[in-house]
Design an enzyme around this catalytic site. Structure first.
Site, mmCIF file in Angstrom:
data_model
loop_
_atom_site.group_PDB
_atom_site.id
_atom_site.type_symbol
_atom_site.label_atom_id
_atom_site.label_comp_id
_atom_site.label_asym_id
_atom_site.label_seq_id
_atom_site.Cartn_x
_atom_site.Cartn_y
_atom_site.Cartn_z
ATOM 1 N N GLU A 286 0.806 -1.221 0.000
ATOM 2 C CA GLU A 286 0.000 0.000 0.000
ATOM 3 C C GLU A 286 0.836 1.266 0.000
ATOM 4 O O GLU A 286 0.362 2.347 -0.342
ATOM 5 C CB GLU A 286 -0.978 0.018 1.188
ATOM 6 C CG GLU A 286 -0.315 0.189 2.550
ATOM 7 C CD GLU A 286 -0.007 -1.152 3.189
ATOM 8 O OE1 GLU A 286 0.215 -1.178 4.391
ATOM 9 O OE2 GLU A 286 0.002 -2.164 2.480
ATOM 10 N N ASP A 328 12.623 19.528 -32.313
ATOM 11 C CA ASP A 328 12.400 20.575 -33.290
ATOM 12 C C ASP A 328 13.691 21.385 -33.416
ATOM 13 O O ASP A 328 14.330 21.700 -32.416
ATOM 14 C CB ASP A 328 11.245 21.468 -32.834
ATOM 15 C CG ASP A 328 10.942 22.570 -33.818
ATOM 16 O OD1 ASP A 328 10.628 22.260 -34.974
ATOM 17 O OD2 ASP A 328 11.050 23.746 -33.439
ATOM 18 N N ASP A 608 8.605 24.240 -29.593
ATOM 19 C CA ASP A 608 8.206 25.504 -28.987
ATOM 20 C C ASP A 608 7.033 26.169 -29.695
ATOM 21 O O ASP A 608 6.450 27.096 -29.179
ATOM 22 C CB ASP A 608 9.393 26.479 -28.944
ATOM 23 C CG ASP A 608 9.964 26.769 -30.325
ATOM 24 O OD1 ASP A 608 9.508 26.139 -31.300
ATOM 25 O OD2 ASP A 608 10.858 27.620 -30.429
ATOM 26 N N ASP A 612 4.071 22.406 -33.097
ATOM 27 C CA ASP A 612 4.603 21.263 -32.357
ATOM 28 C C ASP A 612 3.589 20.680 -31.367
ATOM 29 O O ASP A 612 3.762 19.544 -30.906
ATOM 30 C CB ASP A 612 5.851 21.679 -31.559
ATOM 31 C CG ASP A 612 6.963 22.166 -32.458
ATOM 32 O OD1 ASP A 612 7.178 21.547 -33.510
ATOM 33 O OD2 ASP A 612 7.607 23.174 -32.118
ATOM 34 N N ASN A 674 7.472 -9.413 1.618
ATOM 35 C CA ASN A 674 6.178 -10.089 1.665
ATOM 36 C C ASN A 674 6.326 -11.571 1.333
ATOM 37 O O ASN A 674 5.660 -12.433 1.909
ATOM 38 C CB ASN A 674 5.203 -9.437 0.683
ATOM 39 C CG ASN A 674 4.823 -8.019 1.107
ATOM 40 O OD1 ASN A 674 5.150 -7.603 2.219
ATOM 41 N ND2 ASN A 674 4.166 -7.294 0.240
ATOM 42 N N GLU A 677 7.426 -13.438 4.387
ATOM 43 C CA GLU A 677 6.328 -13.693 5.318
ATOM 44 C C GLU A 677 5.456 -14.859 4.830
ATOM 45 O O GLU A 677 5.057 -15.733 5.610
ATOM 46 C CB GLU A 677 5.475 -12.428 5.460
ATOM 47 C CG GLU A 677 6.227 -11.230 6.055
ATOM 48 C CD GLU A 677 5.439 -9.941 5.878
ATOM 49 O OE1 GLU A 677 4.197 -10.003 5.981
ATOM 50 O OE2 GLU A 677 6.058 -8.892 5.627
ATOM 51 N N ASN A 702 4.399 -5.354 8.115
ATOM 52 C CA ASN A 702 4.036 -4.666 6.880
ATOM 53 C C ASN A 702 4.133 -3.153 7.042
ATOM 54 O O ASN A 702 4.628 -2.446 6.162
ATOM 55 C CB ASN A 702 2.616 -5.065 6.493
ATOM 56 C CG ASN A 702 2.225 -4.569 5.113
ATOM 57 O OD1 ASN A 702 2.953 -4.769 4.161
ATOM 58 N ND2 ASN A 702 1.090 -3.905 5.031
ATOM 59 N N ASP A 706 7.624 -1.489 5.236
ATOM 60 C CA ASP A 706 7.273 -0.849 3.967
ATOM 61 C C ASP A 706 7.195 0.666 4.098
ATOM 62 O O ASP A 706 7.289 1.373 3.092
ATOM 63 C CB ASP A 706 5.911 -1.353 3.462
ATOM 64 C CG ASP A 706 5.996 -2.770 2.923
ATOM 65 O OD1 ASP A 706 7.116 -3.317 2.897
ATOM 66 O OD2 ASP A 706 4.950 -3.319 2.541
#
Length: 881
Positions: A286, A328, A608, A612, A674, A677, A702, A706
């Site tokens: 997460e 360009d 520019d 473009d 992980n 585990e 966790n 993390d």
């Protein structure tokens, strides 16, 4: 009107017939009727999605859906703090993405601002000023210097009319306009009898009949392409989407398997359910969206200090995967200003004017200073046409001051430049005589010369050959000549431009920017192919590309006409080999980018101008210029170079590669942890051991392994040799180059170490056996975070203090682990027990084995014994074009 009609190929009478108009313009009644038929002369924006819809669309990513599912599960197992953290991360990520999309939709709005608000037009045979939106086909518009062209026009009158079309064509010099019809199939930059909406009148005056309005104008067509262009997903977004889908399936399978194993062992169903869902939460990284967002934000902040403004954060990472940079020419690779670079007088060649005292050099300097219409503003800055400014500055550099010379040689008459004669002449009082300077295209000046001003032997054929060689080298070549007259002729016409004495040839060019060649070489060293795309002449494009090292003489220059004759399939076959494109239109720029994308390349497009903008939006990453760039280009781009310096892109590429490396390291770290585990929970029952961890242990591991260490990866410096590697293949999995093998073997290794620690403590009858496993798993993952700071180099080579954030995160997390092991209040919450000092030392020693194991793996990588795709990642620079 029809966008396919070649207005430039029609005579004025034919244009009037097709539009049912006349040089005197339309009546008010005709104009009102046509306004209803054709609509307003305005660029119409597509309906925008409401903010809530943009925000909702951000939640459709697979990984985000997995995270939302993890938040629901966390709430179900009684861990609301995890649920809240996950949802906050998801919401912030969605808001951030929505803001970026909202900003990206403003490009067409910027295009609208280029439109002239008012236009001077003939209505009812009288000049009047009306809102430009009310212009209709058939209207006759009056043009003067300083006006913005309000619609696409076919010119019907003109007096030395010059137009700056650089925002549409990319060419730096102004265009001298003509009235006569033009034959052939011409690119926009060669349609000299037309003026286009949004361009600027720089000199002269004229009149033009409106032939296209609104969406049918060149500017309107660009707006249509901008609206239709799709934002291309970044490499990281693609890899994470794939990762999220596979992760969801893997988590579901693991949870079902662990729950079933527990039931077969006779474990309480509720405990196994909680264990399975806790492991599901633990398996979801997460922190990944947070790490990505922080990495990109910090990278963007770092780049802002190097003159790069990031408008869409994923662009930072995309740069690290770019395989082609389509640049360009005008204003990006070059300075967007003309400069006199070579002078040829008879057989002598010079880099600049000199004060050698010769008659030819003195007269040439006076001609450059006097035979032009450049003026200076209040600040002393020259104002005028770019080519004439270049001549003015070259003369000024060695003391030929126009203002002072005009006191001695005042201008008394002139024959102005026009597109048919291709030359201009100015007459100046020189005592009792008249001195005439003549300047123009070599083919119109040299045949009128009879000798050199310095007395050298004159050969017109040889002089023309000299001019052609300069033109073939990419220069714009002018010839200058003079003639002494006894008096001002009664009739000023081309007859006096004969019996001239040739002063010399001057060669001008829009010079390359300083440092660009070195940046091109660095791009090549990084496996990135630089490509020039320009609206300029093929010879000029080739010359600049060769100077910059983009191409060699043998390379082909592909023109817009060539592209028109090629099918998409034919272009795809050749696109990877072409280094220079010239005379290309906005649609053709998009075709080039699309062909590269179809070939599996990741393309950056720099530019520019308005022309473009569609390609900037279509490319994987659009890079606009901040100083000379238009608002349209900046709004369509993903990033803006604040110093308009191509070399800055190299810094951005290096930063993009560093960021992707660090995100990869985080994924490698968290998925390996992980995996450890999961293997521990899966294998322990097969050795006759009880379930080693409680749900709260899994969630704690966790959270702490993390969290802070994950964010610390964002501060990891770039690895050595980062710019001598090939770009990551766009379709490469995030788990490639040894990562999936590492995740598996490391997970098994840590699982084995953890189970061994459990067996050691459990076999001794120690009540704290679960705390032992818990501590070994936690600290092992922290040592792993230190070990994977580099994929190849040893931790002791890069230095343990080179990322102080990571060192601090590891020490702080170890402190937190000791706190919940030794503080009674946390013992009750986490079901832990204090460990004897010896047992703690054993836990730390076992955990340290992970660092040793990863260091051995990196040693094998450096010796090319494993993961060979990592050891053959260097760019073979000798194969670069």
């Amino acid at each position: 009107m029809s966008e396919f009609l070649r207005w430039y190929g029609l005579e004025i009478d034919a244009v009037c017939d097709r539009l049912d108009s006349a040089p005197a313009g339309l009546s008010s009644a005709q104009a009102a009727q046509r306004l209803k038929r054709y609509g307003a002369n305005a660029i119409v924006e597509q309906p925008r999605r409401p903010p809530w819809r943009i925000l909702l669309d951000q939640l459709g990513d697979v990984l985000i859906l997995v995270l939302i599912g993890a938040a629901v599960i966390a709430a179900f197992v009684g861990e609301p703090q995890d649920s809240i953290v996950i949802l906050i991360i998801v919401l912030l990520n969605a808001v951030f993405g929505a803001v970026q999309e909202f900003r990206a939709e403003r490009a067409v709005a910027a295009l609208r601002r280029l439109a002239a608000p008012e236009a001077s037009v003939l209505r009812d045979a009288a000049a009047t000023t009306i809102p430009a939106e009310q212009l209709v086909p058939g209207d006759v518009v009056i043009l003067e210097a300083g006006n913005a062209v309000p619609a696409d026009l076919r010119l019907i009158e003109g007096a030395d009319l010059q137009v700056d079309e650089s925002l549409l064509t990319g060419e730096s010099r102004t265009v001298q306009k003509v009235i006569a019809a033009l034959p052939g199939d011409l690119p926009l930059s060669d349609r000299a009898n037309q003026a286009f909406k949004g361009t600027l009148i720089t000199h002269g005056r004229g009149r033009g009949m409106v032939v296209e309005t609104g969406a049918q104008t060149e500017l309107g067509r660009i707006a249509g392409m901008l609206s239709a262009a799709q934002i291309v997903r970044t490499p990281l977004q693609g890899r994470l989407a794939s990762f999220g889908g596979r992760l969801a399936l893997a988590i579901l399978a693991i949870c079902v398997f662990i729950f079933a194993i527990g039931l077969l062992r006779g474990e309480p169903p509720i405990l196994m359910l909680l264990t399975a869902v806790s492991l599901a939460v633990a398996a979801v990284p997460e922190a990944l969206p947070a790490v990505i967002t922080v990495s990109l934000a910090l990278g963007g902040a770092k780049l802002s200090r190097k003159n790069v403004l990031i408008r869409r954060l994923p662009a930072v990472e995309t740069l690290g995967s770019v395989t082609h940079i389509c640049a360009d020419k005008t204003g990006t690779l070059t300075e967007n200003s003309m400069r006199l670079e070579r002078i040829v007088i008879a057989e002598a060649s010079y880099d600049h004017l000199t004060a050698d005292g010769s008659t030819s050099m003195r007269l040439l300097g006076q001609a450059l200073a006097l035979s032009n219409d450049v003026q200076t503003d209040a600040d002393g800055k020259p104002v005028g046409e770019p080519t004439e400014i270049a001549l003015f500055q070259a003369a000024m550099a060695i003391g030929h001051d126009k203002m002072e010379l005009e006191n001695t040689f005042p201008r008394i008459a002139e024959l102005p430049f026009d597109s048919e004669r291709k030359r201009m002449s100015t007459l100046h009082r020189d005592g009792e005589d008249v001195l005439m300077f003549c300047k123009g295209a070599p083919e119109t000046i040299i045949p009128r010369c009879v000798d050199y001003a310095g007395g050298d032997a004159f050969d017109a054929v040889h002089a023309m050959a000299q001019a052609e060689r300069l033109a073939d080298s990419g220069y714009r070549v002018l010839a200058l000549a003079c003639r002494h007259l006894e008096r001002v002729p009664v009739l000023l016409d081309g007859e006096i431009e004969t019996k001239l004495s040739l002063l010399g040839l001057v060669a001008l060019i829009d010079p390359p920017r300083s440092g660009v060649r070195a940046a091109v070489e660095e791009c090549k060293a990084a496996g990135i192919v630089p490509v020039m795309i320009t609206g300029d002449h093929p010879g000029t494009a080739r010359a600049i590309a060769m100077r910059l090292g983009i191409s060699v003489e043998a390379d082909e220059v592909l023109t817009g006409s060539d592209l028109d004759r090629m099918t998409p399939a034919e272009l795809e076959v050749r696109v990877e080999d072409v280094r220079v494109y010239a005379r290309v239109s906005p649609e053709q720029k998009i075709r080039i980018v699309q062909a590269l994308l179809e070939r599996g390349q990741f393309a950056a497009m720099t530019g520019d101008g308005v022309n473009d903008a569609p390609a900037l939006k279509m490319a994987n990453i659009g890079v606009a210029m901040g100083r000379k760039g238009t608002d349209v280009a900046r709004e369509a781009a993903d990033m803006v170079l604040l110093d308009d310096n191509f070399t800055t892109i190299v810094s951005a590429v290096r930063e993009g590669r560093r960021i992707y490396d660090n995100i990869r390291k985080f994924v490698k770290d968290t998925m390996s942890s992980n995996s450890g585990e999961i293997w521990t929970l899966l294998l322990a029952p097969f050795f006759g051991l009880p379930i080693p961890l409680l749900p709260i242990h899994i969630l704690w591991i966790n959270l702490v392994t993390d969290g802070l260490p994950g964010l610390a990866f964002t501060a990891e410096p770039a690895e050595r040799g980062i710019m001598s590697r090939r770009p990551r293949p766009p379709n490469e999995s995030i788990f490639a180059r040894g990562m999936w093998q590492h995740i598996i073997w490391y997970g098994l290794f840590v699982g084995g170490v953890s189970i061994a620690s459990q067996a050691w403590a459990y076999g001794r009858g120690a009540e704290y056996w679960q705390t032992v496993v818990f501590t070994v798993l936690t600290v092992s993952q922290l040592f792993h975070s230190l070990a994977v700071r580099s994929e190849r180099e040893s931790l002791f080579t890069i230095g343990i203090f080179s990322n102080r954030a990571m060192l601090g995160a590891v020490l702080l997390t170890i402190g937190l682990q000791l706190m919940i092991v030794y503080m009674p209040v946390f013992n009750a919450i986490f079901h832990t027990q204090p460990l004897p000092l010896f047992d703690l030392a054993v836990c730390l020693a076992l955990s340290l084995l992970t660092l040793v194991a990863v260091e051995i793996e990196k040693l094998l990588i450096r010796r090319g014994l494993i993961y060979r795709d990592m050891s053959t990642d260097k760019v073979e620079t000798h194969n670069q074009g």
